[in-house]
Design an enzyme around this catalytic site. Structure first.
Site, PDB file in Angstrom:
ATOM      1  CE1 TYR A   1     -47.895   7.635  65.609  1.00  0.00           C
ATOM      2  CE2 TYR A   1     -47.261   5.283  64.953  1.00  0.00           C
ATOM      3  CZ  TYR A   1     -47.053   6.682  64.963  1.00  0.00           C
ATOM      4  OH  TYR A   1     -46.007   7.107  64.090  1.00  0.00           O
ATOM      5  N   GLY A   2     -52.153   5.101  70.119  1.00  0.00           N
ATOM      6  CA  GLY A   2     -53.158   4.252  70.751  1.00  0.00           C
ATOM      7  C   GLY A   2     -54.469   4.668  70.872  1.00  0.00           C
TER       8      GLY A   2
ATOM      9  CB  CYS B   1     -45.598   0.737  67.267  1.00  0.00           C
ATOM     10  SG  CYS B   1     -46.920   1.433  67.754  1.00  0.00           S
TER      11      CYS B   1
ATOM     12  CB  THR C   1     -50.724   1.113  68.577  1.00  0.00           C
ATOM     13  OG1 THR C   1     -50.384   0.981  69.879  1.00  0.00           O
ATOM     14  CG2 THR C   1     -51.851   1.773  68.070  1.00  0.00           C
TER      15      THR C   1
ATOM     16  CB  CYS D   1     -48.115  -0.658  74.891  1.00  0.00           C
ATOM     17  SG  CYS D   1     -47.322   0.665  74.546  1.00  0.00           S
TER      18      CYS D   1
HETATM   19  N1  DGL Z   1     -45.570   1.816  71.479  1.00  0.00           N
HETATM   20  C1  DGL Z   1     -46.601   1.692  71.066  1.00  0.00           C
HETATM   21  C2  DGL Z   1     -47.265   0.342  71.103  1.00  0.00           C
HETATM   22  O1  DGL Z   1     -46.523  -0.654  71.195  1.00  0.00           O
HETATM   23  C3  DGL Z   1     -47.426   2.787  70.715  1.00  0.00           C
HETATM   24  C4  DGL Z   1     -48.362   3.301  71.855  1.00  0.00           C
HETATM   25  C5  DGL Z   1     -48.893   4.687  71.304  1.00  0.00           C
HETATM   26  O2  DGL Z   1     -48.348   5.546  70.809  1.00  0.00           O
HETATM   27  O3  DGL Z   1     -50.020   4.824  72.056  1.00  0.00           O
HETATM   28  O4  DGL Z   1     -48.511   0.219  70.997  1.00  0.00           O
END
Ligand code: DGL
Length: 264
Positions: free
Chosen positions: A44-45, A75, A77, A185
């Site tokens: 998602y980042g 998450c 993000t 993250c």
């Molecule tokens: N685990 C994620 C976070 O805490 C998502 C990272 C990603 O998908 O880029 O930001």
């Protein structure tokens, strides 16, 4: 009517939120849980806010169909970019996770702190607000961890590529006299040993998992939704929409669990 035995729902772009699941399960061992790993759409980042909203809504709706009593957005993000939208749209309580920047800004002695997070988290209004609020005279050295989430999703934690990226990103932070490093993250706690080996033990590594677990406890208690039933067998379902291999590997130490491929 919501029952206390209904599960807690948790979602992330992939396997990272299982680090939060661990903290929640440690503090609240009598809760049933359903975890969604949206691996198909990870990371998602580097997605736009609109895309993160779309995926977060799909994950939320899927969890609501499973009658969850509370949702943890595991998450950073998604939390920093869209939790406001989710809270406005749905009645169910949401617990989010954001980088633990406030406590390190309050505790730093060297007035230099580091943070490793995704590009979207570091660009989010929520992160920018928190980090500018407490940082008079403190320098925040923020580094985007591009590529780290993909390697973890591919099961390549111990790869040379991972070592190369970590050395590069952490080197950019540790050329300053930082005394704290925030892992912003939920995937990154799986890299903690590697990070420690690179930066040494004088820099404290901080994440928000325990704080999320405590907040979950408080909200459930306040809403009289804590599962006090200690006799019934609990269930911990983990669903991936792409591939269950990495979940299987990372959760190999967890005894009571069910890992399945599902479409959502
Ligand atoms: N685990 C994620 C976070 O805490 C998502 C990272 C990603 O998908 O880029 O930001």
């Amino acid at each position: 009517m919501m029952k206390t035995t209904n599960p807690i729902g948790i979602f992330d772009s992939g396997v990272g939120g299982t680090t939060i699941w661990r903290d929640v399960n440690e503090l609240l061992p009598f809760e049933n849980t359903i975890y969604l790993a949206d691996n198909k759409n990870a990371p998602y980042g580097r997605k736009s806010v609109e895309e993160i909203i779309e995926r977060s809504i799909i994950n939320t709706e899927y969890l609501l169909q499973q009658n969850v009593k509370l949702i943890i957005v595991a998450c950073n993000t998604a939390t920093t970019n869209v939790i406001k939208v989710l809270r406005e749209k749905y009645d169910i309580p949401f617990i989010g996770i954001e980088p633990a920047i406030k406590p390190v800004l309050l505790n730093t002695k060297t007035n230099h702190v580091g943070i490793l997070a995704t590009e979207s988290t570091l660009k989010s209004e929520m992160y920018l607000n928190t980090s500018s609020r407490y940082n008079e005279n403190i320098e925040i050295h923020a580094q985007a961890g591009n590529g780290l989430v993909q390697l973890i999703e591919q099961g390549k934690i111990d790869s040379e590529e991972m070592q190369f990226l970590l050395k590069d990103y952490l080197g950019k932070i540790t050329k300053f006299p930082v005394d704290y490093l925030v892992l912003g993250c939920t995937h990154y706690p799986y890299l903690k040993n590697k990070i420690e080996n690179i930066i040494g033990s004088n820099i404290k590594i901080v994440d928000s998992g325990k704080a999320v677990a405590k907040q979950t406890y408080h909200v459930l208690k306040q809403k009289s939704l804590l599962n006090e039933n200690k006799t019934e067998i609990k269930f911990h379902d983990f669903y991936s929409n792409l591939n269950t291999d990495t979940l299987e590997n990372l959760l190999s130490d967890v005894l009571v669990k069910n890992i399945e491929l599902r479409s959502f």
